[in-house]
Design a protein around this motif. Structure first.
Motif, mmCIF file in Angstrom:
data_model
loop_
_atom_site.group_PDB
_atom_site.id
_atom_site.type_symbol
_atom_site.label_atom_id
_atom_site.label_comp_id
_atom_site.label_asym_id
_atom_site.label_seq_id
_atom_site.Cartn_x
_atom_site.Cartn_y
_atom_site.Cartn_z
ATOM 1 N N ALA A 520 -77.616 -25.251 -13.529
ATOM 2 C CA ALA A 520 -76.547 -25.283 -14.346
ATOM 3 C C ALA A 520 -77.215 -25.653 -15.671
ATOM 4 C CB ALA A 520 -75.556 -26.566 -14.075
ATOM 5 N N ARG A 521 -78.555 -26.512 -15.650
ATOM 6 C CA ARG A 521 -79.185 -26.712 -16.967
ATOM 7 C C ARG A 521 -79.746 -25.577 -17.659
ATOM 8 N NH1 ARG A 521 -81.675 -31.122 -15.358
ATOM 9 N NH2 ARG A 521 -83.535 -30.093 -14.608
ATOM 10 N N VAL A 522 -80.409 -24.538 -16.677
ATOM 11 C CA VAL A 522 -80.961 -23.467 -17.240
ATOM 12 C C VAL A 522 -80.029 -22.088 -17.231
ATOM 13 C CG1 VAL A 522 -83.101 -24.236 -16.384
ATOM 14 C CG2 VAL A 522 -81.637 -22.586 -14.771
ATOM 15 N N ARG A 523 -78.759 -22.336 -17.253
ATOM 16 C CA ARG A 523 -77.673 -21.738 -17.299
ATOM 17 C C ARG A 523 -77.620 -20.421 -16.287
ATOM 18 N NH1 ARG A 523 -76.216 -24.724 -21.267
ATOM 19 N NH2 ARG A 523 -76.225 -24.286 -23.378
ATOM 20 N N GLN A 524 -78.262 -20.741 -15.171
ATOM 21 C CA GLN A 524 -78.045 -20.067 -13.910
ATOM 22 C C GLN A 524 -76.880 -19.996 -13.169
ATOM 23 O OE1 GLN A 524 -81.810 -19.565 -11.661
ATOM 24 N NE2 GLN A 524 -82.979 -19.331 -13.521
ATOM 25 N N LEU A 525 -76.107 -21.064 -13.322
ATOM 26 C CA LEU A 525 -74.924 -21.327 -12.779
ATOM 27 C C LEU A 525 -73.782 -21.907 -13.833
ATOM 28 C CD1 LEU A 525 -74.012 -21.309 -9.832
ATOM 29 C CD2 LEU A 525 -74.561 -23.759 -9.675
ATOM 30 N N ASP A 526 -72.697 -21.343 -13.916
ATOM 31 C CA ASP A 526 -71.753 -21.776 -15.024
ATOM 32 C C ASP A 526 -71.123 -23.158 -14.849
ATOM 33 O OD1 ASP A 526 -68.654 -21.602 -13.992
ATOM 34 O OD2 ASP A 526 -69.839 -20.236 -12.919
ATOM 35 N N GLU A 527 -70.724 -24.016 -15.927
ATOM 36 C CA GLU A 527 -70.274 -25.289 -15.698
ATOM 37 C C GLU A 527 -69.348 -25.527 -14.558
ATOM 38 O OE1 GLU A 527 -68.927 -28.918 -18.708
ATOM 39 O OE2 GLU A 527 -69.141 -26.692 -19.308
ATOM 40 N N VAL A 528 -68.148 -24.759 -14.741
ATOM 41 C CA VAL A 528 -67.158 -24.952 -13.936
ATOM 42 C C VAL A 528 -67.574 -24.742 -12.408
ATOM 43 C CG1 VAL A 528 -64.823 -24.277 -13.192
ATOM 44 C CG2 VAL A 528 -65.549 -24.115 -15.352
ATOM 45 N N THR A 529 -68.204 -23.688 -11.956
ATOM 46 C CA THR A 529 -68.842 -23.728 -10.550
ATOM 47 C C THR A 529 -69.756 -24.764 -10.153
ATOM 48 O OG1 THR A 529 -68.740 -21.099 -10.741
ATOM 49 C CG2 THR A 529 -69.924 -22.010 -8.961
ATOM 50 N N ALA A 530 -70.608 -25.268 -11.167
ATOM 51 C CA ALA A 530 -71.883 -26.381 -10.761
ATOM 52 C C ALA A 530 -70.834 -27.575 -10.671
ATOM 53 C CB ALA A 530 -72.431 -26.445 -11.938
ATOM 54 N N LYS A 531 -69.826 -27.931 -11.327
ATOM 55 C CA LYS A 531 -69.282 -29.159 -11.173
ATOM 56 C C LYS A 531 -68.285 -28.985 -9.705
ATOM 57 C CE LYS A 531 -68.105 -30.654 -15.787
ATOM 58 N NZ LYS A 531 -67.119 -30.868 -16.747
ATOM 59 N N LYS A 532 -67.974 -27.948 -9.309
ATOM 60 C CA LYS A 532 -67.016 -27.831 -8.276
ATOM 61 C C LYS A 532 -68.153 -28.083 -7.038
ATOM 62 C CE LYS A 532 -64.837 -24.547 -5.161
ATOM 63 N NZ LYS A 532 -64.413 -22.971 -5.060
ATOM 64 N N MET A 533 -69.251 -27.423 -7.274
ATOM 65 C CA MET A 533 -70.312 -27.603 -5.945
ATOM 66 C C MET A 533 -70.836 -28.871 -5.972
ATOM 67 S SD MET A 533 -72.037 -23.777 -6.221
ATOM 68 C CE MET A 533 -73.148 -23.882 -4.753
ATOM 69 N N ILE A 534 -71.072 -29.584 -6.936
ATOM 70 C CA ILE A 534 -71.544 -30.880 -7.034
ATOM 71 C C ILE A 534 -70.740 -31.862 -6.306
ATOM 72 C CG2 ILE A 534 -72.299 -32.972 -8.552
ATOM 73 C CD1 ILE A 534 -73.707 -30.789 -10.398
ATOM 74 N N ARG A 535 -69.359 -31.686 -6.670
ATOM 75 C CA ARG A 535 -68.259 -32.512 -6.058
ATOM 76 C C ARG A 535 -68.345 -32.362 -4.496
ATOM 77 N NH1 ARG A 535 -63.906 -35.456 -6.737
ATOM 78 N NH2 ARG A 535 -62.171 -35.282 -5.474
ATOM 79 N N GLU A 536 -68.585 -31.101 -4.135
ATOM 80 C CA GLU A 536 -68.562 -30.962 -2.666
ATOM 81 C C GLU A 536 -69.718 -31.788 -2.020
ATOM 82 O OE1 GLU A 536 -68.790 -26.724 -2.166
ATOM 83 O OE2 GLU A 536 -66.746 -26.263 -2.586
ATOM 84 N N VAL A 537 -71.004 -31.698 -2.650
ATOM 85 C CA VAL A 537 -72.076 -32.446 -2.081
ATOM 86 C C VAL A 537 -71.670 -33.974 -2.234
ATOM 87 C CG1 VAL A 537 -74.509 -33.045 -2.633
ATOM 88 C CG2 VAL A 537 -73.733 -30.773 -2.860
ATOM 89 N N ASP A 538 -71.038 -34.327 -3.400
ATOM 90 C CA ASP A 538 -70.838 -35.779 -3.463
ATOM 91 C C ASP A 538 -69.827 -36.335 -2.090
ATOM 92 O OD1 ASP A 538 -72.205 -36.002 -5.631
ATOM 93 O OD2 ASP A 538 -70.565 -35.702 -7.081
ATOM 94 N N LEU A 539 -68.753 -35.432 -1.991
ATOM 95 C CA LEU A 539 -67.897 -35.783 -1.049
ATOM 96 C C LEU A 539 -68.470 -35.843 0.563
ATOM 97 C CD1 LEU A 539 -64.759 -33.773 -1.895
ATOM 98 C CD2 LEU A 539 -64.950 -36.407 -2.098
ATOM 99 N N GLN A 540 -69.401 -34.920 0.649
ATOM 100 C CA GLN A 540 -70.266 -34.985 1.913
ATOM 101 C C GLN A 540 -71.177 -36.237 1.893
ATOM 102 O OE1 GLN A 540 -71.951 -30.601 1.774
ATOM 103 N NE2 GLN A 540 -71.966 -31.222 4.030
ATOM 104 N N GLU A 541 -71.534 -36.550 0.828
ATOM 105 C CA GLU A 541 -72.691 -37.839 0.818
ATOM 106 C C GLU A 541 -71.815 -38.976 1.006
ATOM 107 O OE1 GLU A 541 -76.238 -38.397 -2.152
ATOM 108 O OE2 GLU A 541 -74.297 -39.092 -3.038
ATOM 109 N N LEU A 542 -70.495 -39.149 0.654
ATOM 110 C CA LEU A 542 -69.510 -40.380 0.978
ATOM 111 C C LEU A 542 -69.875 -40.881 2.539
ATOM 112 C CD1 LEU A 542 -66.706 -39.880 -1.293
ATOM 113 C CD2 LEU A 542 -68.291 -41.549 -1.685
#
Length: 545
Positions: A520-542
């Motif tokens: 996301a930082r190097v603009r290879q992933l758009d912000e909305v998609t990055a937030k969605k995927m990071i949330r999925e990882v966060d929920l798995q981590e819980l």
């Protein structure tokens, strides 16, 4: 504008207090009280503590949450000890401490001494939790202290109400006192139970029929304790007990199918919201308590001038005398209560010793907090004939002093006393957990198989559905295999497997998240998609935290 600035300062103090407590290793409540005092001394502005508003804003949600989250098995297992502390100890303290204060300060009328003793008798659940975060109190002991502090507020406030009536009118009736207490307790509990059940079932019915609104569900859970508290107070019952009963009932209605199961996203977001409410409310309570201290302490000379001992240092003698009497009365009651409890259980359990260290821990862990200060401020200014309430300012000063000293003693003495303290161990739930995981995984296997067959029926590529189902089912079969044991060696091995698997999953999920952030930082992933995927990882981590 002044009110908004004050609220923002309070919130800033709460935020800063956590870091200061970690850096200085001072108990969080003491840091927050100190910051509250600093705010007043620096700005010259304070919050006018209206007891009724204080009780309404802070106590219902915090007591509701404690009742909701406290382990019910622990609460019911030690119910005898908890009730002995929440009812018997409070009455024992009111009588013993009331006469002691009256003897120590002859200028204070006996009803006012009883009112002060009554509001000093209940422990503060918020202060108990805050002290426990610094001192590693054993789980079972913590459950007993939490259960006691949830219930003894109603007993103490009821005794204070009766004492105030006696002070203002000069009349006292034991029959009326018992009737008042029964009404406050029984109606308060009934209101909390009925309101929570009614709201939960109505909410579940609406959600099942028309769908669930996550925001509305969270807001309803926030409003339930206020509804229970206000209705109980309107009926002249105990709003505090109503809020506690509402929280306990909430945990049961959540497991009821008729009440409707919340969606996973609702439960996750609701938990986060309630954690935030708990953090903010707990902090603000102690900051406000600190804000009241400079004005109370500044009146020390004026307070002591009306007594037979006009020297200011006598106030310290009174405070330490009351703290010592509270600890002694609690020590005597706890030691006797534990002895009687073990004597009653001598035929069911092997005899256990009542250790002196354990009794001292139980005695010092009964800290007082903001509930005591808010309660003592409800003392009326005048008697029924219009004359000033005698010793009101002195009672408020003594209550504030006892709060500070009890917090200091618990903060510095408990960690030392807790080293090597022995308590009957908590029962192990490992096998229950394994059986639950196996049963849940078996139900998932049956459901996946049924759904995959239904989805594949009549489709041109049925193998696709069976392949996907097989991959998912393999995960559940591994879970069943891991949690099916035959002996202790298997138990140890399965726990080791769980530990290794947890460490590896956390490492993998952390790497996933770091890579998504980099993309996301190097603009290879758009912000909305990055937030969605990071949330999925966060929920798995819980699952592994």
């Amino acid at each position: 504008m002044h009110l908004i600035e004050t609220v923002l300062l309070l919130l800033l103090a709460v935020v800063v207090s956590g870091s200061v407590a970690r850096i200085t290793r001072i108990a969080l409540p003491l840091v927050q009280i100190g910051l509250g005092a600093i705010i007043v001394l620096a700005t010259g502005k304070t919050v006018d503590l209206e007891p009724d508003i204080f009780f309404l804003l802070f106590l219902p949600p915090l007591l509701f949450l404690d009742g909701w989250r406290i382990p019910k098995e622990a609460l019911f297992r030690d119910r005898a000890v908890i009730l002995e502390l929440a009812l018997g100890l409070v009455l024992f303290t009111v009588v013993g401490l009331g006469f002691m204060i009256w003897w120590m300060i002859p200028e204070m009328p006996l009803p006012v001494a009883f009112a002060l003793a009554a509001i000093l008798s209940p422990t503060d659940p918020i202060a108990v939790q805050a002290i426990a975060s610094r001192a590693p109190i054993p789980k079972r002991l913590m459950h007993i202290l939490e259960g006691e502090s949830l219930l003894n507020d109603a007993t103490g406030l009821t005794c204070m109400r009766i004492a105030v009536i006696a002070a203002t009118t000069g009349a006292f009736s034991i029959g009326s006192a018992i009737g008042t207490f029964a009404w406050l307790a029984l109606v308060g509990v009934a209101v909390g139970v009925l309101i929570t059940m009614g709201i939960s079932y109505a909410k579940g019915f609406v959600s099942q029929r028309w769908g669930e609104d996550v925001g509305a569900q969270i807001l309803v859970s926030l409003l339930i304790p206020f509804a229970a508290y206000l209705v109980a107070e309107e009926l002249h019952a105990s709003g505090i007990l109503a809020a506690v009963a509402a929280g306990v009932t909430m945990s049961f209605t959540e497991r009821s199918l008729f009440a409707g199961q919340s969606m996973a996203v609702t439960r996750i977001r609701r938990g986060v919201v309630w954690d935030t409410v708990q953090f903010v409310a707990n902090g603000i309570i102690f900051v406000i308590l600190g804000e009241q201290m400079p004005s109370i302490m500044s009146r020390a000379a004026e307070v002591v001038a009306g007594t037979s001992r006009p020297e200011v240092w006598w106030l310290a003698v009174y405070v330490f005398g009351i703290v010592g009497a509270l600890a002694t009365l609690r020590f005597v009651w706890v030691w006797t209560s534990l002895k009687l409890t073990l004597f009653r259980r001598r035929h069911r359990e092997p005899p256990a010793k009542v250790g002196l260290r354990l009794t001292m821990v139980m005695s010092l862990a009964g800290v007082r907090g903001a509930i005591t200060l808010a309660g003592i401020l409800t003392l009326p200014f005048v008697l029924a004939d219009g004359s000033p309430m005698p010793s009101r300012s002195l009672a408020i000063f003594l209550a504030a002093g006892v709060i500070i000293v009890s917090l200091l003693v618990a903060t510095f003495a408990l960690p030392r006393l807790l080293k090597g303290v022995e308590l009957p161990p908590e029962p192990s739930h490992e096998r229950e957990e394994d059986r639950g995981r196996v049963a849940a995984a078996s139900a998932a296997l049956r459901a996946i198989e049924d759904v995959s067959h239904a989805m594949a029926e009549g489709k041109p590529n049925p193998d696709l559905y069976s392949d996907i189902a097989s991959r998912i089912m393999e995960i559940y079969r591994q879970r069943i295999e891991t949690h099916t044991r035959s002996d202790e060696d298997d138990a140890v091995l399965s726990r080791k497997i769980d530990h290794v698997e947890r460490r590896l999953w956390l490492a993998g999920l952390a790497a996933e998240r770091d890579e998504l952030v980099r993309l996301a930082r190097v603009r290879q992933l758009d912000e909305v998609t990055a937030k969605k995927m990071i949330r999925e990882v966060d929920l798995q981590e819980l699952r592994y935290l």
